[in-house]
Design an enzyme around this catalytic site. Structure first.
Site, PDB file in Angstrom:
ATOM      1  N   HIS A 126       0.397  -1.374   0.010  1.00  0.00           N
ATOM      2  CA  HIS A 126      -0.163  -0.050   0.139  1.00  0.00           C
ATOM      3  C   HIS A 126       1.254   1.441  -0.177  1.00  0.00           C
ATOM      4  CE1 HIS A 126      -3.138  -2.724   1.774  1.00  0.00           C
ATOM      5  NE2 HIS A 126      -3.087  -2.899   0.547  1.00  0.00           N
ATOM      6  N   CYS A 131       3.053  13.906  -7.130  1.00  0.00           N
ATOM      7  CA  CYS A 131       2.206  14.583  -7.742  1.00  0.00           C
ATOM      8  C   CYS A 131       1.167  13.976  -8.452  1.00  0.00           C
ATOM      9  CB  CYS A 131       2.941  15.864  -8.327  1.00  0.00           C
ATOM     10  SG  CYS A 131       2.444  16.700  -9.137  1.00  0.00           S
ATOM     11  N   CYS A 152       2.033  20.984  -4.965  1.00  0.00           N
ATOM     12  CA  CYS A 152       3.085  19.840  -6.213  1.00  0.00           C
ATOM     13  C   CYS A 152       4.288  21.355  -6.714  1.00  0.00           C
ATOM     14  CB  CYS A 152       3.282  19.930  -7.091  1.00  0.00           C
ATOM     15  SG  CYS A 152       4.443  18.852  -8.419  1.00  0.00           S
ATOM     16  N   CYS A 206       4.898  21.445 -10.792  1.00  0.00           N
ATOM     17  CA  CYS A 206       3.695  22.085 -11.479  1.00  0.00           C
ATOM     18  C   CYS A 206       2.317  22.718 -11.344  1.00  0.00           C
ATOM     19  CB  CYS A 206       3.491  20.682 -12.239  1.00  0.00           C
ATOM     20  SG  CYS A 206       2.133  19.683 -11.372  1.00  0.00           S
ATOM     21  N   SER A 251      -6.653  -8.885  10.079  1.00  0.00           N
ATOM     22  CA  SER A 251      -7.386  -9.361  10.248  1.00  0.00           C
ATOM     23  C   SER A 251      -8.033  -9.840   9.093  1.00  0.00           C
ATOM     24  CB  SER A 251      -8.760  -8.395  10.509  1.00  0.00           C
ATOM     25  OG  SER A 251      -8.297  -7.278   9.823  1.00  0.00           O
TER      26      SER A 251
END
Length: 283
Positions: free
Chosen positions: A122, A130, A181, A184, A223
């Site tokens: 994950h 970005c 960002c 950009c 779990s």
């Protein structure tokens, strides 16, 4: 630890001693480092609904709330230290018994304990990406920018959640100013997979490859409620590969498991390492 749990650890240690073990770890492995899980005995995060990708990208108010809380929560996770469970996994890897480590956690504590080549299913809170240009930067850099943009933000943390989020009063959130960002001006987010977001396909394929070549899949502190991790247990069982689960409380993978051990991981894993790693013979 109960006598039954000890007997199961003995049987499990024989399998682990044979090597080619793939570890699949979850939030329960980090609770003894002070990071609560969502569904386990720590319970602190059960009141908290994790951020979804759709809400993060589509709701500016929710996004500001997330960054205000995550700005503080990440600092707590960055200061967290690996516990005996993390160190035991690293020791198993050094002994040559592990073929891979897959973690559902985003806290980096496996690596802090000395493990390497960890597949972060994950992602990791240590990085920021970005969504417009794809630029990846260190979280420390974003932290410095957020501190500069919010010099009077002095909210205190009462509890941190597994995704680095914390609980804060609305008055503190309203005064927080996120940043975009640096290159950009696009939206930035932690380089982690939010709920409602898809794990990159090459990463999933790599995890399946590890599982399919394993002699044993060892689940630690998960779990297995979310299919993102449970699918690897299902695949192993389908292929006849033994699955062992060490967790406090039942899991959604118990029906696929050869062994289940209910015990604190900081206690059970060092014990498992001792049983699976014979002491050297006297000189």
């Amino acid at each position: 630890m109960t006598e039954l749990a000890g007997a199961r650890l003995d049987a499990l240690a024989e399998l682990v001693a044979g090597g080619d073990v793939v570890v699949l770890s979850g939030a329960g492995l980090s609770t003894e480092s002070g990071i609560p899980d969502y569904r386990g005995p720590s319970g602190a995060a059960r009141r908290h609904s994790p951020m979804t990708y759709q809400t993060f990208t589509g709701d500016p108010v929710a996004r500001r709330r997330y960054w205000a809380r995550s700005h503080l929560g990440w600092r707590m996770i960055a200061r967290a230290a690996p516990n005996d469970g993390h160190r035991a996994v690293a020791q198993l890897q050094r002994s040559g018994r592990l073929a891979g480590i897959i973690t559902q956690n985003v806290d980096g504590l496996h690596q802090a304990a000395g493990a390497h080549s960890v597949v972060e299913l994950h992602g990791s809170l240590d990085r920021v990406i970005c969504l417009a240009c794809g630029d990846v930067t260190a979280r420390q850099e974003l932290d410095a920018r957020l501190r500069a943009a919010n010099p009077r933000f002095t909210a205190a943390v009462t509890a941190v959640n597994p995704d680095g989020d914390v609980d804060l009063p609305d008055v503190e959130i309203d005064r927080f100013r996120p940043v975009d960002c640096r290159d950009c001006g696009g939206l930035v987010k932690p380089d982690v997979v939010f709920f409602g977001e898809t794990v990159p396909a090459p990463r999933v394929r790599h995890c399946f490859d590890l599982v399919e070549r394993a002699r044993l899949v060892l689940v630690l502190g998960s779990s297995l409620t979310v299919m993102s991790g449970r699918r690897f247990v299902v695949r192993a069982a389908k292929l006849g590969i033994p699955v062992a689960i060490i967790n406090q409380g039942p899991t959604r993978g118990d029906d696929h498991a050869t062994f289940t051990v209910g015990a604190p991981l900081g206690q059970a894993l060092p014990d498992l390492v001792r049983r699976a790693t014979p002491a050297p013979a006297p000189a």
